[in-house]
Design an enzyme around this catalytic site. Structure first.
Site, PDB file in Angstrom:
ATOM      1  CG  ASP A   1      -1.784   1.218   1.323  1.00  0.00           C
ATOM      2  OD1 ASP A   1      -2.548   1.495   0.371  1.00  0.00           O
ATOM      3  OD2 ASP A   1      -1.699   1.916   2.354  1.00  0.00           O
TER       4      ASP A   1
ATOM      5  CD  GLU B   1      -3.393  -2.238  -0.887  1.00  0.00           C
ATOM      6  OE1 GLU B   1      -3.664  -1.037  -1.051  1.00  0.00           O
ATOM      7  OE2 GLU B   1      -3.765  -2.886   0.118  1.00  0.00           O
TER       8      GLU B   1
END
Length: 180
Positions: free
Chosen positions: A90, A162
């Site tokens: 992320d 992610e």
């Protein structure tokens, strides 16, 4: 340089063996991993990092106790799952998108850049990209998560993507001398 986990401490080797046992129980996924690596444009030297990125916590909750452990004690939190790599991925995605937006948009203010980043890095857009890469077919999920459509759920797909970005970054970062 990349460190072979078999050269590390006995506790890590034992954990990797348990992790291997988890993955061996999902043989249909092995056939898809090489194709996923092709689509990502990255080969994992340490396959356990790839496995970690694709392993959801729900799969670990269903493992039987490991040999030598008290009956009824699950191994869930002794093995890695993708949340830490998701956290890293992320941040890497956010940084990469911010850098690209800054380079391409000299005249935009911070608020507009933030809105553009949010439009690009969100659950729906990440899930769409994860679908295009076939991430859902490679996720290791618990029976409940799989039975309720987890492989197609936006949240699990975005999280898996992610985690993969985090795993690729970690691989590349660890290959640099002194981690720099």
């Amino acid at each position: 340089s990349v460190v072979d986990s078999s050269q590390q401490c006995p506790a890590r080797r034992a954990r990797d063996m348990e992790f291997g046992r988890l993955w061996a129980s999902h043989p249909r996924i092995f056939a898809r991993l090489e194709a996923l690596e092709d689509r990502l444009g990255h080969r994992f030297v340490d396959q356990t990092l790839l496995y970690e990125a694709l392993t959801h916590r729900s799969a670990l909750m269903e493992l039987a106790p490991a040999p030598g452990r008290p009956a009824g004690r699950q191994v869930a939190f002794d093995l890695p799952w993708n949340e830490r790599l998701e956290f890293l991925g992320d941040a890497v995605l956010g940084l990469a998108v911010c850098g690209r937006l800054m380079a391409q948009s000299d005249a935009l203010a911070e608020g507009e850049l933030s809105r553009m980043r949010a439009a690009l890095v969100n659950e729906a857009s990440l899930a769409e990209l994860a679908r295009a890469l076939g991430v859902g077919d490679c996720l290791v999920l618990g029976k409940g998560a799989a039975a309720t459509g987890g492989r197609g759920r936006d949240s699990l797909l975005a999280d898996g993507l992610e985690a993969l970005v985090g795993a690729v970054f970690k691989t590349c970062y660890n290959q640099r001398p002194n981690g720099s």
